[in-house]
Write an enzyme that holds these catalytic residues in place. Structure first.
Site, short mmCIF file in Angstrom:
data_model
loop_
_atom_site.label_atom_id
_atom_site.label_comp_id
_atom_site.label_asym_id
_atom_site.label_seq_id
_atom_site.Cartn_x
_atom_site.Cartn_y
_atom_site.Cartn_z
N HIS A 115 0.73 -1.28 0.00
CA HIS A 115 -0.02 0.06 -0.10
C HIS A 115 0.94 1.22 -0.04
O HIS A 115 1.99 1.33 0.47
CB HIS A 115 -0.99 0.20 1.06
N GLY A 142 4.54 -23.12 9.15
CA GLY A 142 3.28 -22.42 9.66
C GLY A 142 3.36 -20.97 10.05
O GLY A 142 4.36 -20.58 10.75
N THR A 165 11.28 -10.51 4.48
CA THR A 165 11.16 -9.35 3.64
C THR A 165 12.19 -9.05 2.77
O THR A 165 12.15 -7.99 2.17
CB THR A 165 11.47 -8.00 4.77
#
Length: 185
Positions: A115, A142, A165
């Protein structure tokens, strides 16, 4: 003639996610996901029929457990024998390639959309789509989260709960938030 928001999204440019064409595509995906998640397992088999049709590709033996969610579906490319455990979410505003033999644990989240950093841009629905690539025979633990623009190499392991990241080299294990290398094979 102005470019469509879908064209901008596919080109990796800033686009408005509030666009009616994109919303119609998300509705189509939600219908396919609903069918997949609602079918009895013996009827659904490895991937529900509507979802299988929607996906960019699903290799032989690829399997998606219910519950599953995706944004569009057509940007998801699964190699042979890929396994997505229950609760996986793929927000595929850009292509997501998952190599053969790769396993995703429960509740893995893959986010291609980023965003806008300015509040006005977010209010306007501005996003940019960044592709994600996961190599062959990787293991994603998980509840791991993989952010847009990341490449995970063949044979890599992402520990449970890690937030990825940055790129992960082949045959490397990463853990933590943000994910950091703990071993190289």
């Amino acid at each position: 003639m102005a470019e469509s928001e879908r064209t901008k999204m596919a080109a990796g440019e800033w686009y408005c996610c509030l666009d009616p064409e994109l919303e119609a595509l998300r509705i189509t995906a939600r219908d396919a996901v609903f069918e997949h998640n609602s079918l009895p397992p013996r009827q659904r088999r490895d991937i529900g029929p509507g979802l299988r049709t929607l996906l960019g590709a699903a290799g032989e033996g690829a399997r998606i457990e219910a519950q599953f969610h995706c944004a569009y579906g057509f940007n998801i490319f699964l190699g042979d024998r890929v396994f997505l455990n229950a609760g996986c979410i793929i927000l595929d505003t850009a292509p997501v390639h998952i190599g053969k033999g790769t396993l995703l644990g429960p509740n893995v989240q893959i986010y291609c959309a980023e965003h806008h950093k300015e509040a006005a841009g977010r209010r306007a629905g501005l996003e940019i789509a960044r592709p994600i690539e996961i190599g062959d025979n990787a293991w994603i633990g998980g509840s791991a989260i993989i952010l847009g623009g990341v490449r995970i190499g063949d044979g890599a392991i992402v520990g449970a709960g890690a937030v990825v990241t940055r790129d992960v080299a082949a045959n490397t294990t990463v853990v933590g938030n943000p994910a950091r290398v703990v071993s190289n094979s």
